[in-house]
Scaffold this motif. Sequence first.
Motif, PDB file in Angstrom:
ATOM      1  N   SER A  55      35.855 -20.236  27.059  1.00 24.87           N
ATOM      2  CA  SER A  55      36.441 -21.555  26.803  1.00 24.87           C
ATOM      3  C   SER A  55      35.342 -22.566  26.505  1.00 24.87           C
ATOM      4  CB  SER A  55      37.250 -22.031  28.016  1.00 24.87           C
ATOM      5  OG  SER A  55      38.373 -21.217  28.230  1.00 24.87           O
ATOM      6  N   LEU A  56      35.584 -23.396  25.503  1.00 22.82           N
ATOM      7  CA  LEU A  56      34.629 -24.434  25.093  1.00 22.82           C
ATOM      8  C   LEU A  56      35.341 -25.772  25.088  1.00 22.82           C
ATOM      9  CD1 LEU A  56      33.291 -22.513  21.941  1.00 22.82           C
ATOM     10  CD2 LEU A  56      32.336 -22.432  24.245  1.00 22.82           C
ATOM     11  N   SER A  57      34.759 -26.777  25.756  1.00 19.50           N
ATOM     12  CA  SER A  57      35.371 -28.108  25.754  1.00 19.50           C
ATOM     13  C   SER A  57      35.139 -28.778  24.404  1.00 19.50           C
ATOM     14  CB  SER A  57      34.787 -28.965  26.874  1.00 19.50           C
ATOM     15  OG  SER A  57      33.396 -29.145  26.696  1.00 19.50           O
ATOM     16  N   ILE A  58      35.942 -29.808  24.123  1.00 20.93           N
ATOM     17  CA  ILE A  58      35.893 -30.497  22.834  1.00 20.93           C
ATOM     18  C   ILE A  58      35.689 -31.984  23.082  1.00 20.93           C
ATOM     19  CG2 ILE A  58      37.080 -30.884  20.641  1.00 20.93           C
ATOM     20  CD1 ILE A  58      38.940 -28.555  21.374  1.00 20.93           C
ATOM     21  N   LEU A  81      38.797 -14.252  17.301  1.00 26.69           N
ATOM     22  CA  LEU A  81      40.066 -14.952  17.449  1.00 26.69           C
ATOM     23  C   LEU A  81      39.808 -16.286  18.145  1.00 26.69           C
ATOM     24  CD1 LEU A  81      40.619 -11.829  17.297  1.00 26.69           C
ATOM     25  CD2 LEU A  81      42.693 -12.268  18.595  1.00 26.69           C
ATOM     26  N   ALA A  82      40.369 -17.369  17.636  1.00 32.01           N
ATOM     27  CA  ALA A  82      40.148 -18.675  18.248  1.00 32.01           C
ATOM     28  C   ALA A  82      41.420 -19.499  18.237  1.00 32.01           C
ATOM     29  CB  ALA A  82      39.031 -19.425  17.512  1.00 32.01           C
ATOM     30  N   VAL A  83      41.617 -20.248  19.309  1.00 27.43           N
ATOM     31  CA  VAL A  83      42.809 -21.086  19.466  1.00 27.43           C
ATOM     32  C   VAL A  83      42.391 -22.342  20.220  1.00 27.43           C
ATOM     33  CG1 VAL A  83      43.418 -19.872  21.611  1.00 27.43           C
ATOM     34  CG2 VAL A  83      45.179 -21.143  20.371  1.00 27.43           C
ATOM     35  N   VAL A  84      43.095 -23.439  19.986  1.00 24.94           N
ATOM     36  CA  VAL A  84      42.886 -24.668  20.747  1.00 24.94           C
ATOM     37  C   VAL A  84      44.100 -24.875  21.637  1.00 24.94           C
ATOM     38  CG1 VAL A  84      42.482 -27.154  20.664  1.00 24.94           C
ATOM     39  CG2 VAL A  84      41.498 -25.673  18.888  1.00 24.94           C
ATOM     40  N   TYR A  85      43.848 -24.974  22.952  1.00 26.92           N
ATOM     41  CA  TYR A  85      44.892 -25.255  23.930  1.00 26.92           C
ATOM     42  C   TYR A  85      44.665 -26.633  24.542  1.00 26.92           C
ATOM     43  CZ  TYR A  85      45.576 -20.131  24.308  1.00 26.92           C
ATOM     44  OH  TYR A  85      45.812 -18.807  24.063  1.00 26.92           O
ATOM     45  N   ASN A  86      45.748 -27.281  24.979  1.00 30.54           N
ATOM     46  CA  ASN A  86      45.578 -28.373  25.925  1.00 30.54           C
ATOM     47  C   ASN A  86      45.776 -27.804  27.328  1.00 30.54           C
ATOM     48  OD1 ASN A  86      48.379 -28.180  26.326  1.00 30.54           O
ATOM     49  ND2 ASN A  86      48.842 -29.909  24.991  1.00 30.54           N
ATOM     50  N   CYS A 136      41.368 -30.503  26.678  1.00 34.97           N
ATOM     51  CA  CYS A 136      41.592 -29.495  25.635  1.00 34.97           C
ATOM     52  C   CYS A 136      40.390 -28.573  25.570  1.00 34.97           C
ATOM     53  CB  CYS A 136      41.820 -30.151  24.272  1.00 34.97           C
ATOM     54  SG  CYS A 136      43.359 -31.069  24.132  1.00 34.97           S
ATOM     55  N   ARG A 137      40.626 -27.369  25.078  1.00 33.05           N
ATOM     56  CA  ARG A 137      39.525 -26.420  24.971  1.00 33.05           C
ATOM     57  C   ARG A 137      39.773 -25.458  23.816  1.00 33.05           C
ATOM     58  NH1 ARG A 137      42.981 -24.848  28.991  1.00 33.05           N
ATOM     59  NH2 ARG A 137      43.462 -22.628  29.256  1.00 33.05           N
ATOM     60  N   ILE A 138      38.672 -25.020  23.222  1.00 30.84           N
ATOM     61  CA  ILE A 138      38.724 -23.913  22.271  1.00 30.84           C
ATOM     62  C   ILE A 138      38.538 -22.629  23.072  1.00 30.84           C
ATOM     63  CG2 ILE A 138      37.599 -22.780  20.327  1.00 30.84           C
ATOM     64  CD1 ILE A 138      36.683 -25.525  19.373  1.00 30.84           C
ATOM     65  N   VAL A 139      39.453 -21.703  22.937  1.00 31.67           N
ATOM     66  CA  VAL A 139      39.311 -20.393  23.578  1.00 31.67           C
ATOM     67  C   VAL A 139      39.016 -19.373  22.483  1.00 31.67           C
ATOM     68  CG1 VAL A 139      40.409 -18.614  24.975  1.00 31.67           C
ATOM     69  CG2 VAL A 139      40.862 -21.029  25.450  1.00 31.67           C
TER      70      VAL A 139
END
Length: 296
Positions: A246-249, A124-129, A255-258
């Motif tokens: 969490s991965l930075s972009i 499962l992956a999502v991009v949050y600010n 923002c990060r990809i979780v």
Amino acid sequence: MGTRTQRRRPELAAFLRTKRARVTPADVGMPPGLRRRTPGLRREEVAQLSGVGVTWYTWLEQGRPINASPQVLDAVARTLRLDPPEREHLYRLAEVPFQPAAESLVRQVSPDVQGIIDALDPMLAVVYNSRYDVLATNAGYRDLFLIPETLRIGVPNVLWTLFTLPEGTCPLVHRETELPLMVATLRSSYGRHVGEPAWEEYIRGLSAASPWFAELWASGAVAPPGPRVKTFRHAAVGRMRMTSQSLSIDGMPECRIVVYSADDEDTRAKIALLREHRERLWPPVREEEALETVRG
């Protein structure tokens, strides 16, 4: 003076000289004046335009061990027309804590980032600010979280959803421990945006919608984001334990990809079941409609 400072000061001096040389008087609205022996602005011109003393700026450019405030460095950065990465580099060399300039939150992702999170399925992956707005999701994330209850809320924000859903329909188990930590993480981001209208309105709105959020916010707790093991529930398959990372972009500040991955074999089997039957376990929503919903 420490070894790191001794190494950074010459780098700071060279950096300032290079950037000063590329700015012409015409760039800053000054007449060219008398013939110049070197290209770019003179030191006294940089000092004047930055509102600092000539001696102080000269010492700064010579790499002497003097103190600089963020306000003064910002003034120098504006005079030298530094872009955001150059401004951050100036702060690092001057050994001043760097704070990104206030800017509007990122509200969309590029096709490349969308492609990356799509390729992570079945994880499962999502991009949050930094405000937990949902900017993009993949199909695996939508299998678990895009349920009729979240669609009815109509706000593409994770905290808003988790605080306003009835506990029995909320996908997050152990809300009493998980939500305080998420609010503390939000506050660590809020420190960079105090006073910004969009952030203040968000905090006021969520506080009005959820007395519990208001109580947690008033506590003042602060925590950085980090890996967690969380338990979620789905009406069709029950509970699932997942590890989040969490991965930075690059190019998307704050923002990060979780990414959520199964923490045990039982969860892995349930994710596979959701993936296999994703059209039958919740009312069908076309993918483009689902994306439009979570992006707002």
